[in-house]
Write an enzyme that holds these catalytic residues in place. Structure first.
Site, short mmCIF file in Angstrom:
data_model
loop_
_atom_site.label_atom_id
_atom_site.label_comp_id
_atom_site.label_asym_id
_atom_site.label_seq_id
_atom_site.Cartn_x
_atom_site.Cartn_y
_atom_site.Cartn_z
N GLU A 57 0.82 -1.21 0.00
CA GLU A 57 0.00 0.00 0.00
C GLU A 57 0.86 1.26 0.00
OE1 GLU A 57 -3.08 0.36 -0.56
OE2 GLU A 57 -3.65 -1.75 -0.52
N TYR A 139 -6.61 6.65 3.88
CA TYR A 139 -6.81 5.56 2.92
C TYR A 139 -5.96 4.34 3.27
CZ TYR A 139 -5.84 2.51 -0.91
OH TYR A 139 -5.63 1.37 -1.63
N ASP A 157 -10.07 4.70 -2.85
CA ASP A 157 -9.02 5.24 -3.70
C ASP A 157 -9.65 5.76 -4.98
OD1 ASP A 157 -9.68 2.97 -5.14
OD2 ASP A 157 -7.63 2.21 -5.30
N CYS A 209 -14.71 -1.14 -14.59
CA CYS A 209 -15.22 0.23 -14.55
C CYS A 209 -14.06 1.20 -14.76
CB CYS A 209 -15.93 0.48 -13.22
SG CYS A 209 -16.97 1.95 -13.20
#
Length: 372
Positions: A57, A139, A157, A209
């Site tokens: 991350e 986040y 995100d 998407c």
């Protein structure tokens, strides 16, 4: 006493549309999840290693998955635990990070590793405690909590923002619409398998998407998607007009000694690229200001190259004028500069903007005779 304001519950995407079902997304994720080196398979009984989740991350902040994978694999091979990373010399960690950009992340990563290692080597399973660690914002804390510890944290995100904007036809532009998109995402976060769900929404945004030409027929939430029904999917999320990126200029010196050593320096610990090995040079000034004209780091026949090194950082674009010299064995660096053997190998370890400058200068320097 007045009641505290309530976070809004997400509205239905369309009055006649079904509500997005997290179970449908999880079923899709079980079939279509990306195989990434820091993940465990969907639905696995074993939890992911918090160290691997945290490391990935941190690397993924403002960086693509494709770019991160080889760096992650290198770090895991060299430093397979947080304790081993914490014990690593800073210059080795920064050299291994070179090319990923946003170097403050690497410095904070090492600080965080040392704090966690000193506390027993375990990352806290709590969002607030995670946010207190260097380099971990809202986040990243939510992602670690959800993925590593299966806590129902809301992970948002850019991929998740795009999915929510389309799912609920949120037409207000970014960044003003971000709080609404977060509220919408929070309303869908399930108590069951929240770690898999967080990764599922991100995978949906990354593979189906997508920013351009979303593959609506392949989407498990297509019937619930308001933007698809309204024909707006490819337009969302909307963005406010960007301001022009500032442009800065500077000077760097590329010195090649006859034995193939490259002239380098260690940058000051604070500021952009702080503590990194780089090329000697002057200050970076706004393009409209007079160019800083620094003294060469050692005597030599320094010549300005026609080519310039150009690089774009997050908040500004940079152009570096390159001054190059072929240096003899008696060359004596000044002001903290030093020679490092094997110029091409060392150039590969430099931050991208300096690597570009070396790659532009080396062909001319290698072709030149001694002392040129």
């Amino acid at each position: 006493m007045a009641e505290a304001p309530q976070e809004p519950r997400p509205e239905a995407p369309c009055p006649d549309a079904p509500r997005p079902d997290p179970a449908a997304l999880l079923a899709w994720y079980d079939r279509a999840a990306r195989r990434l080196p820091w993940r465990t398979p969907p639905g696995a009984a074993a939890r992911p290693d918090p160290y691997a989740v945290w490391l990935s991350e941190i690397m993924l902040q403002q960086t693509t998955v494709a770019a991160v994978i080889p760096y992650f694999q290198t770090f895991i091979r060299r430093w397979p635990t947080v304790a081993e990373l914490a014990a690593a010399p800073e210059d080795q960690v920064m050299a291994a990070w070179a090319g990923l950009g946003y170097y403050a992340r690497a410095r904070n990563m090492l600080r965080c590793a040392r704090i966690v290692a000193a506390a027993g080597g375990r990352f806290p399973a709590d969002e607030a405690a995670l946010r207190a660690l260097p380099g971990i914002g809202p986040y990243t804390a939510a992602a670690i909590a959800a993925i590593a510890f299966d806590i129902p944290a809301t992970v948002v995100d850019g991929n998740v923002e795009r999915v929510m904007a389309r799912l609920f036809a949120a037409t207000d532009p970014l960044p003003a619409v971000k709080p609404r998109l977060r509220a919408l995402a929070a309303g869908l976060t399930p108590a069951r398998r929240p770690g898999d769900y967080a990764q599922a929404v991100m995978d949906l945004g990354a593979t189906v998407c997508t920013p351009r030409k979303p593959d609506c027929p392949a989407c498990p939430w297509r019937e619930a998607c308001a933007a698809r029904r309204l024909g707006l999917a490819a337009e969302l999320p909307r963005k406010a007009p960007r301001r022009a990126r500032p442009h800065r200029r500077g000077v760097v010196f590329v010195g090649l000694r006859e034995d193939g050593a490259l002239l380098l320096e260690t940058r000051p610990p604070e500021g952009l690229l702080g503590g990194m090995t780089g090329l000697p040079g002057g200050a970076w000034r706004e393009a409209a200001e007079p160019l800083d004209d620094p003294a060469p780091p050692c005597p030599g026949d320094w010549r300005r190259l026609t080519a310039e090194a150009r690089h774009v950082f997050t908040h500004f674009a940079l152009t570096l004028e390159i001054r190059a010299a072929r240096l003899g064995p008696e060359a004596a660096p000044e002001g903290g500069a030093f020679f490092a053997p094997d110029a091409r190998a060392r150039a590969a370890e430099l931050p991208t903007v300096f690597r570009k400058a070396v790659e532009l200068a080396l062909p001319e320097l290698e072709a030149a005779g001694p002392g040129r």
